[in-house]
Design a protein around this motif. Structure first.
Motif, PDB file in Angstrom:
ATOM      1  N   PRO A 136      -7.864  -6.995 -17.580  1.00  0.00           N
ATOM      2  CA  PRO A 136      -7.765  -5.900 -16.606  1.00  0.00           C
ATOM      3  C   PRO A 136      -8.527  -6.217 -15.324  1.00  0.00           C
ATOM      4  CG  PRO A 136      -9.387  -5.358 -18.271  1.00  0.00           C
ATOM      5  CD  PRO A 136      -8.764  -6.665 -18.705  1.00  0.00           C
ATOM      6  N   SER A 137      -8.079  -5.626 -14.246  1.00  0.00           N
ATOM      7  CA  SER A 137      -8.767  -5.759 -12.966  1.00  0.00           C
ATOM      8  C   SER A 137      -8.483  -4.514 -12.145  1.00  0.00           C
ATOM      9  CB  SER A 137      -8.311  -7.006 -12.214  1.00  0.00           C
ATOM     10  OG  SER A 137      -6.935  -6.927 -11.906  1.00  0.00           O
ATOM     11  N   GLY A 138      -9.308  -4.269 -11.166  1.00  0.00           N
ATOM     12  CA  GLY A 138      -9.094  -3.099 -10.325  1.00  0.00           C
ATOM     13  C   GLY A 138     -10.273  -2.813  -9.446  1.00  0.00           C
ATOM     14  N   GLY A 139     -10.131  -1.798  -8.597  1.00  0.00           N
ATOM     15  CA  GLY A 139     -11.198  -1.409  -7.699  1.00  0.00           C
ATOM     16  C   GLY A 139     -10.673  -0.582  -6.549  1.00  0.00           C
ATOM     17  N   LEU A 140     -11.586  -0.172  -5.682  1.00  0.00           N
ATOM     18  CA  LEU A 140     -11.255   0.596  -4.488  1.00  0.00           C
ATOM     19  C   LEU A 140     -11.254  -0.334  -3.280  1.00  0.00           C
ATOM     20  CD1 LEU A 140     -13.420   3.813  -5.002  1.00  0.00           C
ATOM     21  CD2 LEU A 140     -10.915   3.695  -5.049  1.00  0.00           C
TER      22      LEU A 140
END
Length: 251
Positions: A241-245
């Motif tokens: 998983p990966s992600g962010g603002l």
């Protein structure tokens, strides 16, 4: 070895206004928006259907770009300057600096040319420098498959040739593509894949994004998804998983 020159672009901020001005006692109406300036002559009792437009050619802004921030505190800057235009096509000079730390260091920087078509198609050719590692030459192309007031579907492809600084590492290529969908310019998703011959490695990604806020000058987006790499040199492979603002400022 290919070594691109990095262009530094001035950033112009264009505001929206609508105002009246007078010259030699003749009234004018000047209307400005994001992309153009239009000038009309007004008579004492003007007919809405007979207002004379003094400058029928729309004058579009010459420079625009963006500034975005990363989770590690670094910044990305990009700029685009139109250098030739027609009724349906625009040729621009482009430049970017990625992962700038504010102390003179950066992850990569590049410059090149971009072609944009009024129907959403486009292509770019850029040269970039990764300090201490390599130079790169990248060609990209995109095609807008479908677009209306609510839906947008675009496909893109790229090919990158890397020229490593280390003479023991040969020149190698990476190529891939992506399909992206956006609903109401707010919710989007994409599927992508890229392959590097030298390492016999293929990267896959499935990403989604949600625009939390957007106005004329800035945008706040939430990005999340999964990615994985497959190679005979890797003992195992799984989706990570990966992600962010991400916050972007437009100029």
């Amino acid at each position: 070895m290919f070594t691109p020159k990095i262009f530094v672009f001035a950033i112009l901020i264009i505001s929206v206004s609508c105002r009246y001005i007078s010259e030699e006692q003749r009234p004018y109406l000047v209307i400005e928006d994001d992309d153009s300036i239009r000038i009309f002559a007004l008579e004492d009792e003007p007919d809405a259907n007979e207002v004379e437009e003094l400058h029928p050619i729309r004058v579009r802004r010459q420079v625009h770009g963006s500034l975005s921030s990363n989770l590690d505190g670094s910044s990305n800057v990009a700029a685009k300057i139109p250098i030739a235009r027609g009724d349906s096509n625009i040729l621009s000079a482009i430049g970017s600096v990625n992962a700038a730390d504010g102390k003179g260091g950066f992850g990569s920087a590049g410059a090149g040319l971009a072609w944009d078509n009024i129907k959403g198609h486009g292509a770019t050719l850029t040269g970039s420098r990764i300090p201490g590692l390599a130079d790169q030459l990248t060609a990209t192309g995109k095609a807008n498959i479908f677009h209306n007031d609510h839906h947008d579907l675009t496909a893109s492809a790229f090919a990158t040739r890397t020229f490593p600084d280390n003479p023991n590492i040969p020149t190698f290529d990476k190529y891939g593509g992506k399909v992206g969908y956006t609903f109401n310019d707010k919710i989007g998703a994409s599927l992508g894949a890229a392959h590097t011959d030298l390492f016999k490695k293929t990267d896959y990604s499935a990403m989604g994004n949600l625009n939390l806020f957007k106005d004329r000058t800035s945008s706040l987006d939430l990005n999340a998804g999964w990615s994985k790499s497959v190679s005979p040199y890797m003992p195992s492979s799984r989706w990570e998983p990966s992600g962010g603002l991400s916050f972007t400022r437009f100029f």
